[in-house]
Design a protein around this motif. Structure first.
Motif, PDB file in Angstrom:
ATOM      1  N   GLY A 142      93.252  82.253  72.876  1.00 48.75           N
ATOM      2  CA  GLY A 142      92.324  81.134  72.679  1.00 48.75           C
ATOM      3  C   GLY A 142      91.616  81.211  71.335  1.00 48.75           C
ATOM      4  N   ILE A 143      91.269  82.434  70.914  1.00 49.20           N
ATOM      5  CA  ILE A 143      90.635  82.623  69.606  1.00 49.20           C
ATOM      6  C   ILE A 143      91.593  82.208  68.493  1.00 49.20           C
ATOM      7  N   VAL A 144      92.837  82.619  68.607  1.00 52.23           N
ATOM      8  CA  VAL A 144      93.841  82.264  67.595  1.00 52.23           C
ATOM      9  C   VAL A 144      94.031  80.747  67.537  1.00 52.23           C
ATOM     10  N   THR A 149      94.652  88.778  77.479  1.00 55.17           N
ATOM     11  CA  THR A 149      95.375  88.254  76.312  1.00 55.17           C
ATOM     12  C   THR A 149      95.250  86.739  76.191  1.00 55.17           C
ATOM     13  N   ARG A 150      94.971  86.056  77.310  1.00 49.32           N
ATOM     14  CA  ARG A 150      94.746  84.607  77.222  1.00 49.32           C
ATOM     15  C   ARG A 150      93.541  84.310  76.342  1.00 49.32           C
ATOM     16  N   GLY A 173      89.838  84.683  81.199  1.00 51.26           N
ATOM     17  CA  GLY A 173      90.274  83.388  80.672  1.00 51.26           C
ATOM     18  C   GLY A 173      89.161  82.440  80.287  1.00 51.26           C
ATOM     19  N   ALA A 174      87.889  82.857  80.384  1.00 46.65           N
ATOM     20  CA  ALA A 174      86.772  81.960  80.058  1.00 46.65           C
ATOM     21  C   ALA A 174      86.778  81.570  78.581  1.00 46.65           C
ATOM     22  N   VAL A 175      87.088  82.522  77.703  1.00 46.89           N
ATOM     23  CA  VAL A 175      87.111  82.229  76.264  1.00 46.89           C
ATOM     24  C   VAL A 175      88.237  81.254  75.941  1.00 46.89           C
ATOM     25  N   ARG A 176      89.394  81.468  76.535  1.00 44.54           N
ATOM     26  CA  ARG A 176      90.526  80.543  76.327  1.00 44.54           C
ATOM     27  C   ARG A 176      90.157  79.145  76.809  1.00 44.54           C
ATOM     28  N   LEU A 178      88.929  94.406  68.094  1.00 45.95           N
ATOM     29  CA  LEU A 178      89.267  92.986  68.186  1.00 45.95           C
ATOM     30  C   LEU A 178      89.034  92.280  66.863  1.00 45.95           C
ATOM     31  N   SER A 179      87.964  92.673  66.189  1.00 47.31           N
ATOM     32  CA  SER A 179      87.663  92.072  64.902  1.00 47.31           C
ATOM     33  C   SER A 179      88.801  92.293  63.914  1.00 47.31           C
ATOM     34  N   LYS A 180      89.338  93.504  63.879  1.00 43.97           N
ATOM     35  CA  LYS A 180      90.453  93.806  62.986  1.00 43.97           C
ATOM     36  C   LYS A 180      91.716  93.070  63.422  1.00 43.97           C
ATOM     37  N   ARG A 181      91.911  93.004  64.739  1.00 41.98           N
ATOM     38  CA  ARG A 181      93.140  92.398  65.259  1.00 41.98           C
ATOM     39  C   ARG A 181      93.171  90.888  65.067  1.00 41.98           C
ATOM     40  N   THR A 182      92.021  90.225  65.246  1.00 43.53           N
ATOM     41  CA  THR A 182      91.970  88.748  65.177  1.00 43.53           C
ATOM     42  C   THR A 182      91.443  88.235  63.842  1.00 43.53           C
ATOM     43  N   GLY A 183      90.907  89.127  63.017  1.00 49.14           N
ATOM     44  CA  GLY A 183      90.346  88.666  61.751  1.00 49.14           C
ATOM     45  C   GLY A 183      88.979  88.038  61.905  1.00 49.14           C
TER      46      GLY A 183
END
Length: 436
Positions: free
Chosen positions: A302-304, A297-298, A406-409, A331-336
């Protein structure tokens, strides 16, 4: 690239022509040829304080990478070298864009001095006239420091120039008498202690760099002849010797380090791999035979964070990994985030044309050999800590965190930090223009 260049042609001579001519003469050697100016970074593999510290990651970049970048971007050196006795350091140095001088065992001992190593380099490179010995442990070095220091040799005629920082420390000397020890003041009168604002302080070597002519080095000196010092501000005077220095240096370099010539505030898009970026590459099997993967979830947070700051995020997945493809769709639907499948450099080029973007405006988080081209082309690129060597060598930033943890965050925070840093610099430059 050398800073000298050819004389400009003008219809009639004036004072600028005379100044250009004098500058050019000062950059010529005794034979009338342009002097070869080389940067030399010493990076022995046998560091005792911090093993292999010269290639240890500092803020996502190998330590020596910070000074190699500054040396190359200064554009005042005809060649940039790393002197080493270690295979892995050689690989990292070449990946950073430097040439490698493979030093001999005779100058790779614990007892070997820097001067001995530099003298060996000059013997093997007789075309070099000026050596800029740059310390790998000075990660806050900027191109302008090197440019301004070298001008003292090429334009002012000095034989050697070294970097210093101004310190306001009261120093005392230990005095041993009989069986005990006492002390006496070295640079102050205790009965008349000056206020900081009333004392100019002292110049102390900060170890960032030492420029010297070939002739001086051949005499066994790095400092001598007509000498000059180059004063650096305290915030840029960072040195790393022991483990406790590392976290302090990392915070300092994030604030004051040189991150290259790209305008990072212009980054508008992050392309993020799902498999090996958002996930750790592992596939879990349930007792019923179903395949599962996990995300952190981290990372989605980070995307948000990036989206809130106006950075668009697109997810990349491969048709060869159906589980990740299914996850990417959710994920695409969840984060836009828009979802792209089986994307390579050609498809990214087409995407950027459609959006009116350039590579310097794109950040790319990859994780393997298939991502190397995009990692090299992107204005800012990153990989997780556990990425293969081929990806590690191609990227501009290596995350402390592994894939899926956590790499993306972390990469998102790095992007936002550099954007903030670049905007702050722009504001400071605007203020300076208004003032002056």
């Amino acid at each position: 690239m050398s800073a000298s260049g050819d004389l400009k042609k003008r219809p009639c001579p004036g004072i600028e022509d005379v100044q250009d001519s004098q500058t050019t003469k000062k950059r010529l050697n005794e034979d009338g040829k342009k002097r070869h100016i080389a940067a030399l970074i010493l990076a022995r593999g046998g560091s005792k304080g911090i093993p292999l510290k010269n290639i240890k990651l500092l803020a996502g970049v190998p330590l020596l990478g910070w000074v190699v970048r500054a040396a190359i971007d200064s554009q005042v050196f005809d060649s940039v070298w790393v002197s080493t006795d270690h295979d892995e350091i050689e690989k990292v140095a070449k990946a950073c864009g430097a040439q490698v001088h493979r030093r001999s065992p005779e100058v790779s001992k614990d007892s070997s001095s820097s001067l001995e190593t530099i003298q060996e380099f000059t013997r093997l490179n007789p075309d070099v006239d000026i050596i800029g010995n740059i310390q790998a442990t000075s990660p806050c070095l900027h191109p302008h420091h090197l440019q301004e220091a070298l001008e003292l040799m090429t334009q002012k005629g000095h034989d050697s120039v070294f970097s210093v920082v101004r310190r306001h420390h009261f120093r005392w000397q230990e005095v041993k008498k009989g069986g005990g020890a006492s002390t006496e003041a070295l640079n102050l009168d205790p009965s008349r202690r000056p206020r900081r604002q009333d004392w100019a302080g002292e110049l102390v070597e900060n170890g960032s760099f030492y420029f010297a002519s070939r002739q001086l080095i051949n005499k066994g000196l790095l400092q001598g002849g007509k000498m000059a010092y180059y004063e650096m501000l305290p915030e840029y005077s960072v040195d790393i010797d022991v483990d406790i220095d590392w976290p302090v240096a990392e915070q300092r370099v994030l604030r004051y380090g040189y991150f290259g010539t790209d305008k990072l505030e212009a980054i508008k898009l992050l392309l993020c791999k799902v498999s090996g970026g958002l996930t750790d590459g592992q596939v879990y099997l349930t007792t019923g035979g179903e395949e599962m993967v996990s995300i952190n979830t981290r990372d989605t947070t980070g995307i948000v964070m990036l989206q809130r700051e106006g950075v668009e995020v697109m997810l990349l997945c491969s048709s060869e990994t159906p589980v990740s493809s299914s996850l990417a769709e959710r994920l695409s639907k969840r984060t836009g985030c828009e979802l792209l499948q089986d994307v390579g450099p050609g498809q990214v080029d087409e995407l950027m044309r459609r959006k009116g973007l350039a590579w310097k405006e794109v950040a790319y988080l990859g994780n393997d050999e298939v991502d190397v081209d995009c990692l090299n082309l992107a204005g800012l690129s990153g990989v997780p800590r556990d990425a293969p060597v081929v990806a590690l060598n191609a990227t501009k930033y290596v995350c402390h965190s592994p894939a899926g943890h956590g790499a993306v965050r972390e990469f998102g925070e790095h992007i936002l930090l550099l954007i903030k840093k670049a905007k702050s610099k722009m504001e400071q430059d605007h203020i300076r223009r208004d003032l002056f």
